[in-house]
Design a protein around this motif. Structure first.
Motif, PDB file in Angstrom:
ATOM      1  N   ILE A  59      -2.842  33.130  18.627  1.00 17.75           N
ATOM      2  CA  ILE A  59      -3.444  33.918  17.540  1.00 17.75           C
ATOM      3  C   ILE A  59      -3.624  35.365  17.998  1.00 17.75           C
ATOM      4  O   ILE A  59      -4.591  36.029  17.628  1.00 17.75           O
ATOM      5  N   SER A  60      -2.694  35.847  18.802  1.00 17.70           N
ATOM      6  CA  SER A  60      -2.844  37.161  19.430  1.00 17.70           C
ATOM      7  C   SER A  60      -2.928  38.310  18.437  1.00 17.70           C
ATOM      8  O   SER A  60      -3.434  39.383  18.770  1.00 17.70           O
ATOM      9  N   GLU A  61      -2.445  38.105  17.220  1.00 15.83           N
ATOM     10  CA  GLU A  61      -2.477  39.173  16.221  1.00 15.83           C
ATOM     11  C   GLU A  61      -3.723  39.119  15.333  1.00 15.83           C
ATOM     12  O   GLU A  61      -3.892  39.953  14.451  1.00 15.83           O
ATOM     13  N   GLN A  62      -4.583  38.142  15.559  1.00 16.95           N
ATOM     14  CA  GLN A  62      -5.769  38.003  14.715  1.00 16.95           C
ATOM     15  C   GLN A  62      -6.999  38.586  15.396  1.00 16.95           C
ATOM     16  O   GLN A  62      -7.085  38.645  16.625  1.00 16.95           O
ATOM     17  N   LYS A  63      -7.946  39.014  14.599  1.00 13.74           N
ATOM     18  CA  LYS A  63      -9.191  39.577  15.097  1.00 13.74           C
ATOM     19  C   LYS A  63     -10.190  38.470  15.360  1.00 13.74           C
ATOM     20  O   LYS A  63     -10.407  37.597  14.513  1.00 13.74           O
ATOM     21  N   LEU A  64     -10.810  38.494  16.550  1.00 14.53           N
ATOM     22  CA  LEU A  64     -11.803  37.486  16.891  1.00 14.53           C
ATOM     23  C   LEU A  64     -13.176  38.134  17.042  1.00 14.53           C
ATOM     24  O   LEU A  64     -13.290  39.299  17.417  1.00 14.53           O
ATOM     25  N   ASP A  65     -14.203  37.342  16.759  1.00 14.13           N
ATOM     26  CA  ASP A  65     -15.580  37.786  16.944  1.00 14.13           C
ATOM     27  C   ASP A  65     -16.000  37.425  18.364  1.00 14.13           C
ATOM     28  O   ASP A  65     -16.571  36.364  18.618  1.00 14.13           O
ATOM     29  N   TRP A  66     -15.685  38.307  19.311  1.00 15.04           N
ATOM     30  CA  TRP A  66     -15.911  38.007  20.720  1.00 15.04           C
ATOM     31  C   TRP A  66     -17.382  37.774  21.034  1.00 15.04           C
ATOM     32  O   TRP A  66     -17.725  36.926  21.856  1.00 15.04           O
ATOM     33  N   ALA A  67     -18.272  38.512  20.378  1.00 15.72           N
ATOM     34  CA  ALA A  67     -19.703  38.379  20.660  1.00 15.72           C
ATOM     35  C   ALA A  67     -20.239  36.991  20.332  1.00 15.72           C
ATOM     36  O   ALA A  67     -21.182  36.512  20.960  1.00 15.72           O
ATOM     37  N   SER A  68     -19.624  36.320  19.344  1.00 15.16           N
ATOM     38  CA  SER A  68     -20.087  34.974  18.984  1.00 15.16           C
ATOM     39  C   SER A  68     -19.347  33.874  19.726  1.00 15.16           C
ATOM     40  O   SER A  68     -19.849  32.745  19.846  1.00 15.16           O
ATOM     41  N   LEU A  69     -18.166  34.184  20.259  1.00 13.11           N
ATOM     42  CA  LEU A  69     -17.384  33.155  20.944  1.00 13.11           C
ATOM     43  C   LEU A  69     -18.045  32.706  22.252  1.00 13.11           C
ATOM     44  O   LEU A  69     -18.082  31.514  22.568  1.00 13.11           O
ATOM     45  N   VAL A  70     -18.544  33.657  23.028  1.00 14.37           N
ATOM     46  CA  VAL A  70     -19.117  33.307  24.336  1.00 14.37           C
ATOM     47  C   VAL A  70     -20.310  32.360  24.196  1.00 14.37           C
ATOM     48  O   VAL A  70     -20.340  31.301  24.837  1.00 14.37           O
ATOM     49  N   PRO A  71     -21.326  32.680  23.371  1.00 19.60           N
ATOM     50  CA  PRO A  71     -22.426  31.713  23.228  1.00 19.60           C
ATOM     51  C   PRO A  71     -21.987  30.377  22.640  1.00 19.60           C
ATOM     52  O   PRO A  71     -22.566  29.328  22.960  1.00 19.60           O
ATOM     53  N   LEU A  72     -20.958  30.398  21.794  1.00 17.83           N
ATOM     54  CA  LEU A  72     -20.458  29.140  21.248  1.00 17.83           C
ATOM     55  C   LEU A  72     -19.938  28.242  22.365  1.00 17.83           C
ATOM     56  O   LEU A  72     -20.304  27.062  22.458  1.00 17.83           O
ATOM     57  N   PHE A  73     -19.066  28.790  23.218  1.00 21.39           N
ATOM     58  CA  PHE A  73     -18.515  27.981  24.303  1.00 21.39           C
ATOM     59  C   PHE A  73     -19.603  27.549  25.284  1.00 21.39           C
ATOM     60  O   PHE A  73     -19.596  26.417  25.778  1.00 21.39           O
ATOM     61  N   LYS A  74     -20.552  28.434  25.569  1.00 22.29           N
ATOM     62  CA  LYS A  74     -21.635  28.079  26.491  1.00 22.29           C
ATOM     63  C   LYS A  74     -22.476  26.929  25.942  1.00 22.29           C
ATOM     64  O   LYS A  74     -22.955  26.076  26.704  1.00 22.29           O
ATOM     65  N   SER A  75     -22.634  26.892  24.625  1.00 23.00           N
ATOM     66  CA  SER A  75     -23.431  25.813  24.028  1.00 23.00           C
ATOM     67  C   SER A  75     -22.772  24.453  24.202  1.00 23.00           C
ATOM     68  O   SER A  75     -23.438  23.420  24.095  1.00 23.00           O
TER      69      SER A  75
END
Length: 252
Positions: A59-75
């Protein structure tokens, strides 16, 4: 008393850290959360605090919400440490949340087809290629990087030598299981023989490194690089338990 005076308060050794690869096929945070819930089935220690490298190539051409991804994975018990195949425009956002930019590629094998044809993917139904001939003892394939390695980037040539035709900047890190060849100044960190190959070496056209390592033995240069002959390439090798940096004399 003598031991307490001579003992270093901290010791650092170079180590290869194992991390799981988290390959994203969706950019939606909610979709990823649903997928993780289904994968873990409510098991709290499913991932057991494992390090994770987030690979966004699908999905290299798509925009990701990086700020929400990290806490999601940590959870879910995953600890993101780096992002692979991110868009250049996302590099600043990724660095801002404390993740590294990981550039890891499969080592190149010997290429016997024209460069123009190498970019064409083989059909899925193509028959398997014949097994390559056994390599000579000590020979390793090479991974080639043609662009500068910038601060915050990390390149790892797994099971291969690493050849870089551009500069390695301050704050960058290049790693190889084999030897490292840099046809430009080395200003960042270079770690050869990452899996314990004591015969690995580092070659560079200019020596301004922050740290070099071979087979886990390292040397830093807080007081600047060693005095070497001007305009001479250098080689770095392991002699016993010490790192030796010397000029490579060339003939004119």
């Amino acid at each position: 008393m003598q031991n307490s005076l001579t003992r270093k308060p901290i010791e650092i050794k170079i180590s290869t850290v194992v991390a799981v690869a988290v390959i994203l096929h969706e950019a939606s945070t909610s979709a990823l959360e649903t997928a993780l819930k289904e994968m873990t089935a409510g098991t709290p220690d499913f991932f057991d605090d494992e390090f994770a490298v987030i690979d966004v190539e699908p999905i290299s051409e798509q925009k990701l919400d990086w700020a929400s991804l990290v806490p999601l994975f940590k959870s879910f018990g995953l600890n993101p440490v780096a992002v692979r195949n991110a868009r250049a425009e996302d590099h600043a956002d990724i660095s801002a949340i404390g993740l590294s930019l990981d550039v890891v590629s499969k080592p190149r094998q010997e290429i016997e087809i024209p460069a123009q044809a190498a970019a064409v993917a083989a059909p899925a139904a193509a028959p398997p290629a014949p097994a390559p001939a056994p390599q000579a003892a000590g020979h390793m394939p090479a991974m080639v990087i043609d662009t500068p390695v910038r601060a915050g980037q990390r390149i790892y040539a797994r099971g291969a030598d690493l050849i870089i035709t551009a500069s390695v900047n301050n704050g960058a890190e290049v790693i190889a299981d084999g030897s490292i060849h840099i046809y430009a100044p080395l200003r960042g960190r270079a770690l050869a023989g990452a899996m314990g190959n004591t015969e690995a070496r580092i070659f560079a056209m200019g020596m301004e490194a922050e740290l070099v390592s071979i087979a886990g033995i390292y040397r830093t240069f807080e007081n600047g690089p060693p005095a070497l002959a001007a305009n001479q390439p250098v080689q770095i090798k392991l002699i016993g338990d010490s790192i030796e940096v010397s000029s490579v004399k060339t003939t004119g």
